[in-house]
Design a protein around this motif. Sequence first.
Motif, PDB file in Angstrom:
ATOM      1  N   ILE A  19     -10.673 -15.147  -3.888  1.00  0.00           N
ATOM      2  CA  ILE A  19     -10.418 -14.050  -2.846  1.00  0.00           C
ATOM      3  C   ILE A  19      -9.138 -14.511  -2.055  1.00  0.00           C
ATOM      4  O   ILE A  19      -9.001 -15.599  -1.465  1.00  0.00           O
ATOM      5  CB  ILE A  19     -11.657 -14.101  -1.859  1.00  0.00           C
ATOM      6  CG1 ILE A  19     -12.895 -13.643  -2.533  1.00  0.00           C
ATOM      7  CG2 ILE A  19     -11.452 -13.348  -0.489  1.00  0.00           C
ATOM      8  CD1 ILE A  19     -14.258 -13.847  -1.961  1.00  0.00           C
ATOM      9  N   GLU A  20      -8.399 -13.188  -1.720  1.00  0.00           N
ATOM     10  CA  GLU A  20      -7.377 -13.608  -1.070  1.00  0.00           C
ATOM     11  C   GLU A  20      -7.234 -13.098   0.615  1.00  0.00           C
ATOM     12  O   GLU A  20      -6.829 -13.489   1.278  1.00  0.00           O
ATOM     13  CB  GLU A  20      -5.897 -12.599  -1.676  1.00  0.00           C
ATOM     14  CG  GLU A  20      -4.733 -13.025  -0.987  1.00  0.00           C
ATOM     15  CD  GLU A  20      -3.517 -12.184  -1.627  1.00  0.00           C
ATOM     16  OE1 GLU A  20      -2.661 -11.509  -1.177  1.00  0.00           O
ATOM     17  OE2 GLU A  20      -3.665 -12.206  -2.969  1.00  0.00           O
ATOM     18  N   LYS A  21      -8.036 -12.113   0.500  1.00  0.00           N
ATOM     19  CA  LYS A  21      -8.039 -11.340   1.710  1.00  0.00           C
ATOM     20  C   LYS A  21      -9.250 -10.521   1.989  1.00  0.00           C
ATOM     21  O   LYS A  21      -9.914  -9.960   1.042  1.00  0.00           O
ATOM     22  CB  LYS A  21      -6.836 -10.432   1.878  1.00  0.00           C
ATOM     23  CG  LYS A  21      -6.785  -9.473   3.078  1.00  0.00           C
ATOM     24  CD  LYS A  21      -5.489  -8.834   3.397  1.00  0.00           C
ATOM     25  CE  LYS A  21      -5.380  -7.847   2.136  1.00  0.00           C
ATOM     26  NZ  LYS A  21      -4.094  -6.894   2.570  1.00  0.00           N
ATOM     27  N   ILE A  22      -9.916 -10.544   3.247  1.00  0.00           N
ATOM     28  CA  ILE A  22     -11.200  -9.536   3.472  1.00  0.00           C
ATOM     29  C   ILE A  22     -10.805  -8.823   4.675  1.00  0.00           C
ATOM     30  O   ILE A  22     -10.313  -9.653   5.752  1.00  0.00           O
ATOM     31  CB  ILE A  22     -12.417 -10.816   3.977  1.00  0.00           C
ATOM     32  CG1 ILE A  22     -12.781 -11.459   2.747  1.00  0.00           C
ATOM     33  CG2 ILE A  22     -13.496  -9.832   4.241  1.00  0.00           C
ATOM     34  CD1 ILE A  22     -13.498 -12.662   3.222  1.00  0.00           C
ATOM     35  N   GLU A  23     -10.898  -7.498   4.524  1.00  0.00           N
ATOM     36  CA  GLU A  23     -10.485  -6.687   5.523  1.00  0.00           C
ATOM     37  C   GLU A  23     -11.749  -6.010   6.272  1.00  0.00           C
ATOM     38  O   GLU A  23     -12.906  -5.415   5.396  1.00  0.00           O
ATOM     39  CB  GLU A  23      -9.602  -5.479   5.263  1.00  0.00           C
ATOM     40  CG  GLU A  23      -8.204  -6.222   4.679  1.00  0.00           C
ATOM     41  CD  GLU A  23      -7.561  -4.944   4.101  1.00  0.00           C
ATOM     42  OE1 GLU A  23      -6.968  -4.164   4.996  1.00  0.00           O
ATOM     43  OE2 GLU A  23      -7.277  -4.903   2.959  1.00  0.00           O
ATOM     44  N   MET A  24     -11.618  -5.624   7.645  1.00  0.00           N
ATOM     45  CA  MET A  24     -13.005  -5.202   8.289  1.00  0.00           C
ATOM     46  C   MET A  24     -12.527  -3.818   8.282  1.00  0.00           C
ATOM     47  O   MET A  24     -11.317  -3.478   8.902  1.00  0.00           O
ATOM     48  CB  MET A  24     -12.969  -5.724   9.495  1.00  0.00           C
ATOM     49  CG  MET A  24     -13.706  -7.405   9.645  1.00  0.00           C
ATOM     50  SD  MET A  24     -13.997  -7.646  11.239  1.00  0.00           S
ATOM     51  CE  MET A  24     -12.483  -8.250  11.840  1.00  0.00           C
ATOM     52  N   MET A  25     -13.183  -2.757   7.859  1.00  0.00           N
ATOM     53  CA  MET A  25     -13.096  -1.522   7.846  1.00  0.00           C
ATOM     54  C   MET A  25     -14.371  -0.975   8.340  1.00  0.00           C
ATOM     55  O   MET A  25     -15.269  -1.719   8.667  1.00  0.00           O
ATOM     56  CB  MET A  25     -12.765  -0.965   6.736  1.00  0.00           C
ATOM     57  CG  MET A  25     -11.442  -1.593   6.045  1.00  0.00           C
ATOM     58  SD  MET A  25     -11.149  -1.195   4.446  1.00  0.00           S
ATOM     59  CE  MET A  25     -10.879   0.740   4.360  1.00  0.00           C
ATOM     60  N   PRO A  26     -14.724   0.290   8.296  1.00  0.00           N
ATOM     61  CA  PRO A  26     -16.258   0.611   8.422  1.00  0.00           C
ATOM     62  C   PRO A  26     -17.252  -0.242   7.266  1.00  0.00           C
ATOM     63  O   PRO A  26     -18.276  -0.600   7.813  1.00  0.00           O
ATOM     64  CB  PRO A  26     -16.187   1.934   8.052  1.00  0.00           C
ATOM     65  CG  PRO A  26     -14.956   2.739   8.191  1.00  0.00           C
ATOM     66  CD  PRO A  26     -13.995   1.621   8.039  1.00  0.00           C
ATOM     67  N   GLU A  27     -16.543  -0.467   6.371  1.00  0.00           N
ATOM     68  CA  GLU A  27     -17.109  -1.298   5.437  1.00  0.00           C
ATOM     69  C   GLU A  27     -16.344  -2.820   5.235  1.00  0.00           C
ATOM     70  O   GLU A  27     -15.204  -2.810   5.843  1.00  0.00           O
ATOM     71  CB  GLU A  27     -17.283  -0.559   3.996  1.00  0.00           C
ATOM     72  CG  GLU A  27     -16.090  -0.163   3.478  1.00  0.00           C
ATOM     73  CD  GLU A  27     -15.767   1.140   3.852  1.00  0.00           C
ATOM     74  OE1 GLU A  27     -14.425   1.337   3.994  1.00  0.00           O
ATOM     75  OE2 GLU A  27     -16.418   2.030   4.132  1.00  0.00           O
ATOM     76  N   LEU A  29     -13.583  -4.681   2.754  1.00  0.00           N
ATOM     77  CA  LEU A  29     -12.949  -4.601   1.701  1.00  0.00           C
ATOM     78  C   LEU A  29     -12.365  -6.130   1.129  1.00  0.00           C
ATOM     79  O   LEU A  29     -11.906  -6.599   2.270  1.00  0.00           O
ATOM     80  CB  LEU A  29     -11.778  -4.003   2.067  1.00  0.00           C
ATOM     81  CG  LEU A  29     -10.696  -3.590   0.852  1.00  0.00           C
ATOM     82  CD1 LEU A  29     -11.319  -2.788  -0.471  1.00  0.00           C
ATOM     83  CD2 LEU A  29      -9.495  -2.799   1.451  1.00  0.00           C
ATOM     84  N   ILE A  30     -12.630  -6.405   0.076  1.00  0.00           N
ATOM     85  CA  ILE A  30     -12.331  -7.640  -0.386  1.00  0.00           C
ATOM     86  C   ILE A  30     -11.183  -7.638  -1.348  1.00  0.00           C
ATOM     87  O   ILE A  30     -11.180  -6.935  -2.578  1.00  0.00           O
ATOM     88  CB  ILE A  30     -13.535  -8.703  -1.178  1.00  0.00           C
ATOM     89  CG1 ILE A  30     -14.419  -8.650   0.092  1.00  0.00           C
ATOM     90  CG2 ILE A  30     -12.962  -9.879  -1.519  1.00  0.00           C
ATOM     91  CD1 ILE A  30     -15.767  -9.354  -0.570  1.00  0.00           C
ATOM     92  N   THR A  31      -9.878  -8.219  -1.182  1.00  0.00           N
ATOM     93  CA  THR A  31      -8.913  -8.186  -2.033  1.00  0.00           C
ATOM     94  C   THR A  31      -9.081  -9.422  -2.749  1.00  0.00           C
ATOM     95  O   THR A  31      -8.672 -10.647  -2.250  1.00  0.00           O
ATOM     96  CB  THR A  31      -7.565  -7.893  -1.374  1.00  0.00           C
ATOM     97  OG1 THR A  31      -7.819  -6.692  -0.593  1.00  0.00           O
ATOM     98  CG2 THR A  31      -6.281  -7.823  -2.412  1.00  0.00           C
ATOM     99  N   LEU A  32      -8.871  -9.532  -3.870  1.00  0.00           N
ATOM    100  CA  LEU A  32      -8.588 -10.578  -4.859  1.00  0.00           C
ATOM    101  C   LEU A  32      -7.081 -10.961  -5.254  1.00  0.00           C
ATOM    102  O   LEU A  32      -6.342 -10.218  -4.964  1.00  0.00           O
ATOM    103  CB  LEU A  32      -9.396 -10.545  -6.275  1.00  0.00           C
ATOM    104  CG  LEU A  32     -10.696 -10.091  -6.109  1.00  0.00           C
ATOM    105  CD1 LEU A  32     -11.410  -9.998  -7.576  1.00  0.00           C
ATOM    106  CD2 LEU A  32     -11.799 -10.992  -5.209  1.00  0.00           C
ATOM    107  N   THR A  33      -6.827 -12.347  -5.580  1.00  0.00           N
ATOM    108  CA  THR A  33      -5.512 -12.759  -5.833  1.00  0.00           C
ATOM    109  C   THR A  33      -4.975 -11.936  -6.768  1.00  0.00           C
ATOM    110  O   THR A  33      -3.582 -12.000  -6.883  1.00  0.00           O
ATOM    111  CB  THR A  33      -5.701 -14.226  -6.196  1.00  0.00           C
ATOM    112  OG1 THR A  33      -6.235 -14.432  -7.432  1.00  0.00           O
ATOM    113  CG2 THR A  33      -5.975 -15.138  -5.100  1.00  0.00           C
ATOM    114  N   ASN A  34      -5.517 -11.355  -7.998  1.00  0.00           N
ATOM    115  CA  ASN A  34      -5.093 -10.378  -8.981  1.00  0.00           C
ATOM    116  C   ASN A  34      -4.745  -9.058  -8.609  1.00  0.00           C
ATOM    117  O   ASN A  34      -4.457  -8.218  -9.144  1.00  0.00           O
ATOM    118  CB  ASN A  34      -5.839 -10.439 -10.169  1.00  0.00           C
ATOM    119  CG  ASN A  34      -7.345  -9.627  -9.924  1.00  0.00           C
ATOM    120  OD1 ASN A  34      -7.796  -9.184  -8.957  1.00  0.00           O
ATOM    121  ND2 ASN A  34      -7.980  -9.947 -10.942  1.00  0.00           N
ATOM    122  N   GLY A  35      -5.101  -8.667  -7.227  1.00  0.00           N
ATOM    123  CA  GLY A  35      -4.871  -7.351  -6.529  1.00  0.00           C
ATOM    124  C   GLY A  35      -6.260  -6.358  -6.806  1.00  0.00           C
ATOM    125  O   GLY A  35      -6.130  -5.461  -5.956  1.00  0.00           O
TER     126      GLY A  35
END
Length: 63
Positions: A19-27, A29-35
């Motif tokens: 896991i590279e990044k976790i974003e707060m939206m209405p849900e 969103l998890i972004t992995l190191t491979n995009g």
Amino acid sequence: MIILTGFNKKKFILNAEVIEKIEMMPETLITLTNGKKYIVIESTEEVIDLIIKYKRKIFVGDF
């Protein structure tokens, strides 16, 4: 590895180490190191708690 629920209500297992990044939206969103991105129904706080529990199992042996 952590167990999450996709937007389609199906459970899946994700390697927390990529896991590279976790974003707060209405849900969440998890972004992995491979995009690659995953939308999950768990809140950002729940995902972070799952990652912390996973890391504790590995590094501290807190089962």
